[in-house]
Design an enzyme around this catalytic site. Sequence first.
Site, PDB file in Angstrom:
ATOM      1  N   ASP A  80      73.166  17.026   6.846  1.00 55.70           N
ATOM      2  CA  ASP A  80      72.312  17.989   7.534  1.00 55.70           C
ATOM      3  C   ASP A  80      71.713  18.968   6.519  1.00 55.70           C
ATOM      4  OD1 ASP A  80      75.335  19.506   8.922  1.00 55.70           O
ATOM      5  OD2 ASP A  80      74.683  19.266   6.866  1.00 55.70           O
ATOM      6  N   ASN A 149      83.396  24.792  17.278  1.00 57.17           N
ATOM      7  CA  ASN A 149      82.996  24.468  18.669  1.00 57.17           C
ATOM      8  C   ASN A 149      82.893  22.958  18.878  1.00 57.17           C
ATOM      9  OD1 ASN A 149      80.731  23.798  17.239  1.00 57.17           O
ATOM     10  ND2 ASN A 149      79.286  25.005  18.463  1.00 57.17           N
ATOM     11  N   HIS A 151      81.373  20.793  16.848  1.00 58.87           N
ATOM     12  CA  HIS A 151      80.156  20.122  16.338  1.00 58.87           C
ATOM     13  C   HIS A 151      80.471  19.265  15.118  1.00 58.87           C
ATOM     14  CE1 HIS A 151      79.207  23.806  13.656  1.00 58.87           C
ATOM     15  NE2 HIS A 151      79.221  22.794  12.804  1.00 58.87           N
ATOM     16  N   GLU A 156      75.385  20.104  17.959  1.00 55.40           N
ATOM     17  CA  GLU A 156      76.053  21.145  18.736  1.00 55.40           C
ATOM     18  C   GLU A 156      76.454  20.605  20.111  1.00 55.40           C
ATOM     19  OE1 GLU A 156      75.396  24.947  16.427  1.00 55.40           O
ATOM     20  OE2 GLU A 156      76.985  23.848  17.425  1.00 55.40           O
TER      21      GLU A 156
HETATM   22  C1  GLP Z   1      78.631  23.442   9.284  1.00 55.99           C
HETATM   23  C2  GLP Z   1      78.199  22.034   8.890  1.00 55.99           C
HETATM   24  C3  GLP Z   1      79.200  21.009   9.305  1.00 55.99           C
HETATM   25  C4  GLP Z   1      80.588  21.471   8.896  1.00 55.99           C
HETATM   26  C5  GLP Z   1      80.936  22.695   9.709  1.00 55.99           C
HETATM   27  C6  GLP Z   1      82.341  23.238   9.348  1.00 55.99           C
HETATM   28  O1  GLP Z   1      78.029  23.778  10.482  1.00 55.99           O
HETATM   29  N1  GLP Z   1      76.900  21.662   9.434  1.00 55.99           N
HETATM   30  O2  GLP Z   1      78.881  19.775   8.667  1.00 55.99           O
HETATM   31  O3  GLP Z   1      81.544  20.457   9.129  1.00 55.99           O
HETATM   32  O4  GLP Z   1      79.980  23.729   9.514  1.00 55.99           O
HETATM   33  O5  GLP Z   1      82.255  23.914   8.113  1.00 55.99           O
HETATM   34  P1  GLP Z   1      83.563  24.471   7.370  1.00 55.99           P
HETATM   35  O6  GLP Z   1      84.174  23.291   6.674  1.00 55.99           O
HETATM   36  O7  GLP Z   1      83.054  25.494   6.411  1.00 55.99           O
HETATM   37  O8  GLP Z   1      84.481  25.044   8.435  1.00 55.99           O
END
Ligand code: GLP
Length: 255
Positions: A80, A149, A151, A156
């Site tokens: 992403d 949440n 995702h 989302e």
């Molecule tokens: C972001 C990314 C996701 C990631 C998520 C959790 O939104 N788009 O790909 O898995 O957050 O991030 P973290 O590992 O910092 O908790």
Amino acid sequence: MNFSLQKTALNDAHRPTIFPTADDAADAVADHLLATVKRDPKSVLGLATGQTPRRVYKRLVDAFLEGEVSFRDVETFNLDEYCGLAASHTDSFAAFMQRELFGLADFDPDSLNLIDGAAADLTAEAARYAALLRDSGGIDVQLLGLGANGHIGFNEPGSAHDSHVRIVDLSDETLSANQPSLTELRSVPSQAITLGIADILNAREIIMLATGPAKAAAVRRSLREKPSTDCPASLLRSHTNIHWYLDSAAAAELG
Ligand code: GLP
């Protein structure tokens, strides 16, 4: 395969491996990815950003620096990217990957597929990336993190099971969760381009790494509750080659 056997197989694919600490879980994911690349140096890897995979990438870099592995024939796809951010912007996911992995090992820049968040026509950019993914023959191993949440990527809650690469609106929860990781921007961009759930499920293998107490509820919903678009990670239960790597904190609500 009859349903009962398939059901068992699905359950086996979704039995998480739980480690005492986040570092242990990340190290196990790194070992999984290293074994993949050693087995097939031309592997196509889907890569996630965020705080969770940082130790994984550090371990991959260490293995490269120790002469244990080469990534020169590996192809990658970022999961992403924020809309409006060019790869040169320090808060972009492209810049994150360059800092944390690509710039520290022998990846071929021509084999790194990145979403251009600063494209003049973002709808066309999403279509371009979707075509790249389709023409690549697909992702061998997709590394995922887990949003609090539920995702995955930037899919989302409410994202359709058959969704593909597209522009999405980020939820308020995600905007506040991602705020601390910013260094230059004052606020998280409100939109992103993400691989869709169908693109993620098309990967031949999926590795989910979730650590820390903030992910415990999303882990429970993903692994114990009925699959629902309300919790996009729960839709991963339809994949039969997925490995959940958790630390004890993220697994705390599994019982
Ligand atoms: C972001 C990314 C996701 C990631 C998520 C959790 O939104 N788009 O790909 O898995 O957050 O991030 P973290 O590992 O910092 O908790």
